[in-house]
Design a protein around this motif. Structure first.
Motif, short mmCIF file in Angstrom:
data_model
loop_
_atom_site.label_atom_id
_atom_site.label_comp_id
_atom_site.label_asym_id
_atom_site.label_seq_id
_atom_site.Cartn_x
_atom_site.Cartn_y
_atom_site.Cartn_z
N GLN A 1 14.33 1.16 -2.88
CA GLN A 1 13.13 1.91 -3.26
C GLN A 1 11.87 1.06 -3.12
O GLN A 1 10.79 1.58 -2.85
CB GLN A 1 13.26 2.42 -4.70
CG GLN A 1 14.29 3.53 -4.86
CD GLN A 1 14.45 3.97 -6.30
OE1 GLN A 1 13.48 4.25 -6.98
NE2 GLN A 1 15.68 4.03 -6.78
N ASP B 1 11.44 -1.35 -0.84
CA ASP B 1 11.13 -1.34 0.60
C ASP B 1 10.47 -0.02 0.98
O ASP B 1 9.50 0.01 1.75
CB ASP B 1 12.41 -1.51 1.42
CG ASP B 1 12.87 -2.97 1.46
OD1 ASP B 1 12.08 -3.85 1.10
OD2 ASP B 1 14.03 -3.21 1.84
N ALA B 2 11.02 1.08 0.43
CA ALA B 2 10.46 2.40 0.74
C ALA B 2 9.00 2.48 0.31
O ALA B 2 8.14 2.98 1.05
CB ALA B 2 11.27 3.49 0.04
N MET B 3 8.71 1.92 -0.87
CA MET B 3 7.33 1.95 -1.38
C MET B 3 6.38 1.22 -0.42
O MET B 3 5.27 1.68 -0.14
CB MET B 3 7.32 1.28 -2.75
CG MET B 3 6.13 1.63 -3.59
SD MET B 3 6.32 0.97 -5.25
CE MET B 3 7.39 2.21 -5.98
N ARG B 4 6.84 0.08 0.11
CA ARG B 4 5.99 -0.67 1.05
C ARG B 4 5.75 0.13 2.32
O ARG B 4 4.63 0.14 2.84
CB ARG B 4 6.64 -2.01 1.39
CG ARG B 4 6.62 -2.98 0.21
CD ARG B 4 7.30 -4.28 0.56
NE ARG B 4 6.61 -5.01 1.63
CZ ARG B 4 7.15 -6.00 2.31
NH1 ARG B 4 8.37 -6.39 2.04
NH2 ARG B 4 6.47 -6.60 3.26
N THR B 5 6.80 0.81 2.81
CA THR B 5 6.59 1.60 4.03
C THR B 5 5.72 2.82 3.76
O THR B 5 5.24 3.44 4.70
CB THR B 5 7.92 2.07 4.66
OG1 THR B 5 8.57 2.97 3.76
CG2 THR B 5 8.84 0.91 4.97
N LEU B 6 5.54 3.16 2.49
CA LEU B 6 4.65 4.28 2.14
C LEU B 6 3.25 3.75 1.78
O LEU B 6 2.52 4.38 1.02
CB LEU B 6 5.24 5.07 0.97
CG LEU B 6 6.56 5.79 1.32
CD1 LEU B 6 7.27 6.28 0.07
CD2 LEU B 6 6.30 6.96 2.27
N SER B 7 2.92 2.59 2.34
CA SER B 7 1.57 1.99 2.22
C SER B 7 1.17 1.73 0.78
O SER B 7 -0.02 1.77 0.45
CB SER B 7 0.51 2.89 2.88
OG SER B 7 0.88 3.20 4.18
N THR B 8 2.14 1.48 -0.10
CA THR B 8 1.82 1.22 -1.50
C THR B 8 2.41 -0.14 -1.88
O THR B 8 3.60 -0.36 -1.70
CB THR B 8 2.42 2.33 -2.40
OG1 THR B 8 1.93 3.58 -1.92
CG2 THR B 8 2.01 2.16 -3.85
N PHE C 1 1.78 0.53 8.46
CA PHE C 1 2.69 1.35 7.65
C PHE C 1 2.28 2.82 7.67
O PHE C 1 3.12 3.71 7.57
CB PHE C 1 2.73 0.84 6.20
CG PHE C 1 3.57 -0.39 6.00
CD1 PHE C 1 4.79 -0.54 6.64
CD2 PHE C 1 3.16 -1.40 5.14
CE1 PHE C 1 5.57 -1.68 6.45
CE2 PHE C 1 3.93 -2.54 4.93
CZ PHE C 1 5.14 -2.67 5.59
N PHE D 1 15.60 6.03 4.83
CA PHE D 1 16.49 4.94 4.46
C PHE D 1 17.93 5.43 4.32
O PHE D 1 18.18 6.62 4.11
CB PHE D 1 16.03 4.29 3.15
CG PHE D 1 14.83 3.41 3.33
CD1 PHE D 1 14.97 2.05 3.57
CD2 PHE D 1 13.55 3.94 3.27
CE1 PHE D 1 13.86 1.25 3.76
CE2 PHE D 1 12.43 3.14 3.45
CZ PHE D 1 12.60 1.78 3.69
#
Lengths: 268, 256
Positions: A137, A139-146, B83, B90
């Motif tokens: 999650q 990593d997901a947050m980083r890919t969501l520009s956050t 990004f 995922f």
């Protein structure tokens, strides 16, 4: 080089263990320091996530009130009984209100509230962030520009730093009330005299120094929870380990910083 | 369709804690609008390959180029801008447990793009519709959804901002064959609908054949074969043959 180290006689093994442990400890101090600095920068720079901050205020502050209150009332009551017994050996039972108030506000209020928060909040933060790490999650947050530091770490650091002094103030009041309850109900103290002695004796700095300690402890509790959660690896076992490390390191740092802050405040 | 590389790995090397290299001079590229699928056994570096391309990991050496720009050289702001051009599904969907389905889908819109919650919710519901999920699930929480539905929500979150590059990390792992087929169809629909470039990693050959128009086989941190899905069954490359036939004996030794 490695072969040379491996070929060391057995007598040198303890030194190798000490060396490795020292290096590991230094590495951890360095990485906690960098983590804390990044956390502080995230607290003081945009963007902020006020909704996350409010959510943490409630989770850390409001839901910790019962446990902090219960701890404080029983500690205040037990402290009162002990001081009364100890004071009786010098015919000084009458100092009980003053010593209870001083002990609670300067020491036990902030330390016990912080320890309760370490057990309840630091563990919860480490488990939550650790599980987020394990399930990608973060990593997901980083890919969501956050930036996860701004979204996860900064609100928790700020909320715990602000809310622990408030919890400590509550613990101070309830702890002193615990002493009063024992004194009036069991030890036949006069209620009005007890309250007057407490109020006349306490100085603003007694309470203030405890609240400053509490702010430092709050930062430590959130920092340890975030750090160990954020660096968790190895799935469920890693999350469990992070939770344990968060509580243990919070408690140790609370006691250590309490000593240094007390030394600083008594010299000031 | 054009042959200009949208995404390119140039001599990329990566190792962890001084161990054996996970990526050992990886060279690979995918043209704009194409769908590349990277196949390979467990522990061969597939996840690391897409993580260095997503900017989640730093390569030790070599370059990863997006539109000719080396992403390893990008600073914080430029990296955030990168990004904003990618979407990721995922392996476990990586949905945020504490947020509702629509808040998950709208996460970037609300927290990075500054879209109002009302508008973000409308766009999230529209994206959920694109992956054939009704508005009824919008207020549910991820824990109440099946694995297949969680993957759909993850896909909706990946496509809600119409990204230029989509990454799929083992999109069908853990799903039954029927749900896997449905997810594969959705992926193809979304990639074609958006006209974006897609990079997937999988060891599910059925999935690779459905969603890819270019397949690359990764072994020991290097690409050992590339071709079209049709060529997968025709090639006599020993690595591909062993992988496709599912034999334990061959040039690749099993990690088990």
């Amino acid at each position: 080089m490695t072969a040379g180290v491996a070929a060391l006689p057995a007598v040198f093994k303890p030194f190798r263990v000490i060396g490795h442990s020292t290096l590991a400890a230094l590495r951890m101090v360095g990485s906690v320091g960098v983590f804390a600095l990044r956390g502080l920068i995230s607290v003081f720079t945009l963007p902020w996530f006020p909704q996350q901050f409010l959510r943490q205020l409630v989770a850390i502050g409001f839901f910790s009130l019962p446990v902090v209150g219960l701890t404080a009332i029983f500690t205040g009551a037990a402290l009162g009984l002990n001081i009364y017994t100890g004071g009786g050996r010098f015919n000084a039972e009458q100092v009980m209100p003053q010593i209870v108030a001083l002990g609670i506000t300067r020491e036990l209020g902030p330390v016990l509230a912080a320890l309760m928060l370490a057990g309840r909040v630091s563990a919860a933060i480490a488990a939550e962030i650790g599980a987020m790490r394990a399930t990608e999650q973060i990593d997901a947050m980083r890919t969501l520009s956050t930036d996860p530091f701004r979204y996860l770490v900064a609100p928790r650091l700020l909320a715990a730093t602000l809310v622990l002094p408030l919890l400590t103030l509550v613990a101070d009041i309830i702890g002193v009330a615990g002493g009063w309850l024992v004194a009036v109900r069991i030890l036949d103290f006069n209620s009005t005299v007890y309250i007057r002695n407490t109020a006349n004796f306490l100085q603003l700095w007694d309470v203030g120094s405890g609240l400053i300690k509490a702010a430092v402890f709050g930062f430590i509790v959130a920092l340890m929870g975030c750090y160990h959660g954020y660096s968790a690896n190895g799935g469920a076992r890693g999350v469990g380990r992070a939770t344990t490390h968060a509580v243990v390191s919070s408690a140790i740092l609370i006691f250590a910083s309490d000593y240094f802050l007390t030394t600083l405040f008594t010299r000031a | 369709m054009t042959d200009i590389a949208k995404l390119e790995w140039r001599s990329v090397r990566k190792r962890f804690d001084g161990g054996a290299p996970v990526l050992d001079g990886l060279d690979l590229s995918v043209a704009a609008g194409r769908s590349l699928v990277i196949i390979g056994g467990s522990g061969q570096g597939k996840s690391v390959t897409i993580k260095v391309a997503m900017g989640l990991m730093q390569a030790d050496a070599g370059q990863v180029l997006v539109d000719g720009q080396n992403i390893n050289a990008l600073g914080g702001k430029a990296r955030r801008e990168l990004f904003s051009r990618i979407g990721v599904l995922f392996q476990g969907a990586a949905l945020f447990d504490s947020l509702s389905v629509w808040e998950n889908v709208a996460f970037r819109l609300i927290n990075a793009d500054g879209v109002s919650r009302k508008d973000a919710k409308e766009r999230a519901i529209e994206a959920l519709g694109r992956v054939r999920l009704g508005a009824g699930v919008a207020d549910s929480y991820p824990s109440s959804l099946s694995g297949g539905m969680q993957k759909r929500v993850g896909l909706a979150r990946a496509v809600v901002t119409n990204p230029e590059i989509l990454f799929f990390d083992e999109p069908t792992t853990g799903l039954d064959p029927i749900t896997s087929a449905a997810i594969n169809e959705l992926i193809v629909d979304q990639v074609r609908g958006l006209g974006c470039t897609a990079v997937s990693i999988t060891h599910d050959l059925a999935s690779a054949r459905t969603i890819g128009d270019q397949i690359a086989m990764l072994h020991d941190g290097k690409i050992v074969w590339t071709g079209s899905p049709a060529e997968l069954d025709l090639t006599d490359n020993p690595y591909v043959r062993q992988f496709v036939d599912g034999r334990s004996l061959g040039p690749m030794t099993s990690a088990v």
